[in-house]
Design an enzyme around this catalytic site. Structure first.
Site, PDB file in Angstrom:
ATOM      1  N   LYS A   1     -24.243  24.976 -29.621  1.00 44.32           N
ATOM      2  CA  LYS A   1     -25.114  24.159 -28.749  1.00 44.32           C
ATOM      3  C   LYS A   1     -24.632  23.244 -27.960  1.00 44.32           C
ATOM      4  CE  LYS A   1     -26.965  21.971 -32.482  1.00 44.32           C
ATOM      5  NZ  LYS A   1     -26.062  22.422 -33.705  1.00 44.32           N
TER       6      LYS A   1
ATOM      7  N   ARG B   1     -33.878  17.111 -35.912  1.00 47.25           N
ATOM      8  CA  ARG B   1     -32.914  17.798 -36.822  1.00 47.25           C
ATOM      9  C   ARG B   1     -33.767  17.890 -38.113  1.00 47.25           C
ATOM     10  NH1 ARG B   1     -27.352  17.344 -35.061  1.00 47.25           N
ATOM     11  NH2 ARG B   1     -25.951  18.361 -36.320  1.00 47.25           N
TER      12      ARG B   1
ATOM     13  N   ARG C   1     -12.172  24.376 -34.827  1.00 47.77           N
ATOM     14  CA  ARG C   1     -12.535  23.676 -33.553  1.00 47.77           C
ATOM     15  C   ARG C   1     -11.666  22.315 -33.248  1.00 47.77           C
ATOM     16  NH1 ARG C   1     -19.021  21.819 -32.899  1.00 47.77           N
ATOM     17  NH2 ARG C   1     -18.400  20.165 -34.503  1.00 47.77           N
TER      18      ARG C   1
ATOM     19  N   ARG D   1     -12.468  16.988 -35.728  1.00 44.04           N
ATOM     20  CA  ARG D   1     -13.492  16.111 -36.342  1.00 44.04           C
ATOM     21  C   ARG D   1     -13.424  15.702 -37.752  1.00 44.04           C
ATOM     22  NH1 ARG D   1     -19.318  17.405 -33.546  1.00 44.04           N
ATOM     23  NH2 ARG D   1     -19.951  17.347 -35.742  1.00 44.04           N
TER      24      ARG D   1
ATOM     25  N   ARG E   1     -22.873  20.522 -44.232  1.00 46.01           N
ATOM     26  CA  ARG E   1     -23.407  20.639 -43.101  1.00 46.01           C
ATOM     27  C   ARG E   1     -24.153  21.558 -43.048  1.00 46.01           C
ATOM     28  NH1 ARG E   1     -19.213  19.829 -38.925  1.00 46.01           N
ATOM     29  NH2 ARG E   1     -20.710  19.686 -37.372  1.00 46.01           N
TER      30      ARG E   1
END
Ligand code: AMP
Length: 216
Positions: free
Chosen positions: A13, A87, A126, A159, A170
Site C-alpha cells: 500500500k 482499518r 523490509r 521497523r 499484525r
C-alpha cells in the site's frame, strides 16, 4: 480525486500509494506514517499510540480518527489517497461521516491482496530510510550501498513491528478486524479488488488501470 487503498501489512500500500498520489498530484495520507511521526515528535497522541504499534495492535479508534480528520481537513480541496485508514468498520463509519460533513466523495476504494507467504517475505526483509521513509527490501530491492538510502543517503532501519513475532500478530489483526471492511465496501460505487502478488511495476500498472476507470 479521493482514493482509499486497503489491504494487509506488506501488500505494498505504501509503495503503490506514494507513487500513485505523486503522479495524480494528491496527498498521500498514510496512517502508519502519521502515527510514527507523532511518536517521533513525542505528541500526546503519539505517546498513546506507541505501545499499541510496537505490539502490532490497532491504536484506539478515537486517536486515529481525530488525527486523520485533521489531515483530511488540510487536504480536502486537493484530493487525497488514504493508506491504512480505515482499518475496521467503526473507522469506516467515522470516515463516511467526516466526508459527508464536507460533501466529499470517494472515487475509488481499492482492496489489495497477496498470498500470506509473500506478505511475510516482504515484511521480514523490509528496510526503511530513517530520513525520507523510502522503503527497500534486503532481497528484492536492496539499496546500492548496504545500510543507506539510495535516494537521500539516510540510514536504513528495520521497523520495530517488522520483527517476525509482531508480524504474525499484525496479520491476525488484519484478518480479524480489517478484512471485514470488504463486506462494508464491496457493494459501494468505486470498489475494486487488485491482485498485488506480482512485481511492483506490474501491480502499479494494474492500479493505474483501476483509477482510469470512471465509476458511477
Ligand atoms: P502501517 O505502517 O500501516 O503498517 O501501520 C503501523 C501500525 O500503526 C499498525 O500496526 C497499527 O498499530 C497502527 N495503525 C496504522 N493505521 C491504523 C489505523 N487505521 N487504526 C489503528 N491503528 C493503526
Amino acid at each position: 480525486m479521493n482514493v482509499i487503498l486497503f489491504g494487509p501489512p506488506g501488500v505494498g500500500k505504501g509503495t503503490q500509494g506514494e507513487k500513485l498520489a505523486a503522479e495524480e498530484g494528491i496527498s498521500h495520507l498514510a496512517m502508519g506514517d502519521i502515527l510514527r511521526a507523532a511518536v517521533r515528535n513525542g505528541t500526546e497522541a503519539g505517546m498513546k499510540a506507541k505501545t499499541y504499534m510496537d505490539a502490532g495492535k490497532l491504536v484506539p479508534d478515537n486517536v486515529v480518527v481525530s488525527m486523520i480528520e485533521d489531515r483530511i481537513a488540510e487536504d480536502e480541496n486537493g484530493g487525497f489517497l488514504l493508506d491504512g485508514f480505515p482499518r475496521n468498520v467503526a473507522q469506516a463509519v467515522a470516515l463516511d461521516e467526516m466526508l459527508s460533513k464536507r460533501a466529499l466523495i470517494v472515487d475509488h476504494i481499492i482492496s489489495m491482496d497477496a498470498p500470506e507467504q509473500s506478505l511475510l517475505d516482504r515484511l521480514c526483509g523490509r528496510l526503511i530510510c530513517r530520513a525520507c521513509g523510502f522503503g527497500f527490501h534486503r532481497q528484492y530491492s536492496p539499496p546500492q550501498k548496504s545500510g543507506f538510502c539510495d535516494r537521500c543517503g539516510g540510514e536504513l532501519y528495520q521497523r520495530e513491528d517488522d520483527r517476525e513475532e509482531v508480524i504474525a500478530h499484525r496479520l491476525e489483526v488484519y484478518r480479524e478486524q480489517t478484512e471485514p471492511l470488504l463486506g462494508y465496501y464491496q457493494d459501494k460505487v468505486g470498489f475494486s479488488r487488485l491482485d498485488a502478488s506480482g512485481e511492483t511495476a506490474t501491480v502499479y500498472a494494474a492500479l493505474k488501470q483501476v483509477v482510469k476507470t470512471q465509476h458511477g
